[in-house]
Design a protein around this motif. Structure first.
Motif, short mmCIF file in Angstrom:
data_model
loop_
_atom_site.label_atom_id
_atom_site.label_comp_id
_atom_site.label_asym_id
_atom_site.label_seq_id
_atom_site.Cartn_x
_atom_site.Cartn_y
_atom_site.Cartn_z
N PHE A 1 22.24 4.59 1.70
CA PHE A 1 22.20 6.05 1.68
C PHE A 1 21.27 6.59 0.59
O PHE A 1 20.72 7.68 0.74
CB PHE A 1 23.61 6.62 1.51
CG PHE A 1 24.16 6.48 0.11
CD1 PHE A 1 24.04 7.52 -0.80
CD2 PHE A 1 24.77 5.31 -0.29
CE1 PHE A 1 24.54 7.39 -2.08
CE2 PHE A 1 25.27 5.18 -1.57
CZ PHE A 1 25.14 6.22 -2.48
N ASP A 2 21.09 5.85 -0.50
CA ASP A 2 20.28 6.37 -1.60
C ASP A 2 18.88 5.74 -1.68
O ASP A 2 18.21 5.85 -2.70
CB ASP A 2 21.02 6.19 -2.93
CG ASP A 2 21.22 4.74 -3.32
OD1 ASP A 2 21.10 3.85 -2.44
OD2 ASP A 2 21.50 4.49 -4.51
N LEU B 1 13.70 4.80 -4.27
CA LEU B 1 12.26 4.59 -4.07
C LEU B 1 11.44 5.64 -4.81
O LEU B 1 10.43 5.32 -5.43
CB LEU B 1 11.91 4.59 -2.58
CG LEU B 1 12.32 3.33 -1.82
CD1 LEU B 1 12.23 3.58 -0.31
CD2 LEU B 1 11.45 2.15 -2.22
N ALA B 2 11.87 6.88 -4.75
CA ALA B 2 11.15 7.96 -5.44
C ALA B 2 11.10 7.70 -6.94
O ALA B 2 10.05 7.87 -7.58
CB ALA B 2 11.79 9.31 -5.15
N LYS B 3 12.21 7.26 -7.53
CA LYS B 3 12.23 6.94 -8.97
C LYS B 3 11.28 5.80 -9.28
O LYS B 3 10.52 5.86 -10.24
CB LYS B 3 13.66 6.56 -9.40
CG LYS B 3 14.60 7.71 -9.52
CD LYS B 3 15.97 7.20 -9.97
CE LYS B 3 17.00 8.29 -10.00
NZ LYS B 3 18.33 7.76 -10.39
N SER B 4 11.34 4.75 -8.48
CA SER B 4 10.50 3.57 -8.71
C SER B 4 9.02 3.92 -8.58
O SER B 4 8.20 3.56 -9.43
CB SER B 4 10.86 2.48 -7.71
OG SER B 4 9.96 1.41 -7.80
N THR C 1 0.84 -1.21 0.00
CA THR C 1 0.00 0.00 0.00
C THR C 1 0.87 1.26 0.00
O THR C 1 0.57 2.23 -0.70
CB THR C 1 -0.96 -0.01 1.20
OG1 THR C 1 -1.82 -1.16 1.08
CG2 THR C 1 -1.81 1.25 1.26
N ALA C 2 1.97 1.23 0.75
CA ALA C 2 2.89 2.37 0.77
C ALA C 2 3.50 2.61 -0.61
O ALA C 2 3.65 3.76 -1.04
CB ALA C 2 3.98 2.15 1.81
N PHE C 3 3.82 1.54 -1.33
CA PHE C 3 4.31 1.71 -2.71
C PHE C 3 3.23 2.34 -3.57
O PHE C 3 3.51 3.24 -4.36
CB PHE C 3 4.74 0.36 -3.30
CG PHE C 3 6.16 -0.01 -2.99
CD1 PHE C 3 7.22 0.59 -3.66
CD2 PHE C 3 6.44 -0.98 -2.04
CE1 PHE C 3 8.53 0.23 -3.39
CE2 PHE C 3 7.75 -1.34 -1.75
CZ PHE C 3 8.80 -0.73 -2.42
N CYS C 4 1.99 1.87 -3.42
CA CYS C 4 0.87 2.42 -4.20
C CYS C 4 0.69 3.91 -3.95
O CYS C 4 0.36 4.67 -4.86
CB CYS C 4 -0.43 1.71 -3.86
SG CYS C 4 -0.53 -0.01 -4.37
N GLN C 5 0.89 4.33 -2.71
CA GLN C 5 0.61 5.70 -2.32
C GLN C 5 1.85 6.60 -2.23
O GLN C 5 1.74 7.78 -1.89
CB GLN C 5 -0.12 5.71 -0.98
CG GLN C 5 -1.46 5.03 -1.06
CD GLN C 5 -2.19 5.05 0.26
OE1 GLN C 5 -1.63 5.39 1.31
NE2 GLN C 5 -3.45 4.68 0.23
N GLY C 6 3.01 6.05 -2.53
CA GLY C 6 4.23 6.86 -2.51
C GLY C 6 4.69 7.24 -1.11
O GLY C 6 5.30 8.29 -0.92
N LYS C 7 4.47 6.39 -0.13
CA LYS C 7 4.84 6.67 1.26
C LYS C 7 6.28 6.20 1.52
O LYS C 7 6.52 5.16 2.14
CB LYS C 7 3.87 5.99 2.23
CG LYS C 7 2.42 6.34 2.00
CD LYS C 7 2.13 7.74 2.44
CE LYS C 7 0.63 8.01 2.36
NZ LYS C 7 0.27 9.32 2.75
#
Length: 156
Positions: free
Chosen positions: A61-62, A67-70, A40-46
Motif C-alpha cells: 500500500f505504501d 519510492l518517492a522518498k528513495s 532508468t525509471a529510478f534515475c528519472q523518478g518514474k
C-alpha cells in the motif's frame, strides 16, 4: 556517456532503448531489458512505471510513498550488468545480477541478483538478493566511476 545515451548503460540512445518501455509503447522482451528500464525509471523518478513492473503479489500500500522518498534522496550514477539468464520454460524465471552505483551523501554500490517472472507475455520484477560489494583489483578503475584507480580512491 552523452546526454542522449540511455541511463541504463546500454550505450544506446535513450529514444531507442528504455524510452519505449517507460512511455508504454512496448513491454520489455527480456528480464535484463526490464531491469535496465527499471534502473532508468529510478534515475528519472518514474514511480508509476516502477509499480507497474513490480509483480502484483509484491506490491504494498505504501510503495508510492517509499519510492518517492528513495528517488528524492538518491542520485543514480551508473549500472553494470554482470550476469543474466533468459528463462527456460513457459512460466519463465529470469535472473539479472548487476551493480548500480548511487549517491545519497557518498558514492555507494548496490550489488544485487534480481529475480523476474514472465506472466502473460509480460516480465515483472519479483525480488532480489543483496550480494557483497564488488571490490576491484588495486590498479583497476574504482567502482564509483571517479576515473581513479581503486587503490587511489575507495581502496585507500
Amino acid at each position: 556517456m552523452s546526454q542522449l545515451d540511455c541511463p541504463c548503460g546500454s550505450n544506446q540512445p535513450y529514444r531507442d532503448c528504455c524510452l519505449v518501455y517507460l512511455s508504454g509503447k512496448a513491454t520489455a522482451l527480456t528480464a535484463e531489458k526490464l531491469m535496465r528500464s527499471r534502473y532508468t525509471a529510478f534515475c528519472q523518478g518514474k514511480i508509476d512505471y516502477l509499480i507497474a513492473t513490480l509483480h502484483p503479489d509484491k506490491r504494498k500500500f505504501d510503495d508510492r510513498l517509499q519510492l518517492a522518498k528513495s528517488i528524492h534522496n538518491t542520485d543514480w550514477l551508473g549500472l553494470k550488468v554482470i550476469a543474466t539468464n533468459k528463462g527456460q520454460s513457459k512460466d519463465e524465471l529470469g535472473f539479472v545480477e548487476f551493480v548500480a552505483v548511487y549517491r545519497v551523501s557518498e558514492p555507494q554500490q548496490l550489488h544485487e541478483r534480481s529475480r523476474f517472472v514472465k506472466e502473460s507475455d509480460r516480465w515483472f520484477y519479483v525480488d532480489g538478493v543483496f550480494l557483497p560489494p564488488i571490490i576491484p583489483k588495486r590498479n583497476e578503475p574504482c567502482w564509483c566511476g571517479s576515473g581513479k584507480k581503486y587503490k587511489k580512491c575507495h581502496g585507500v
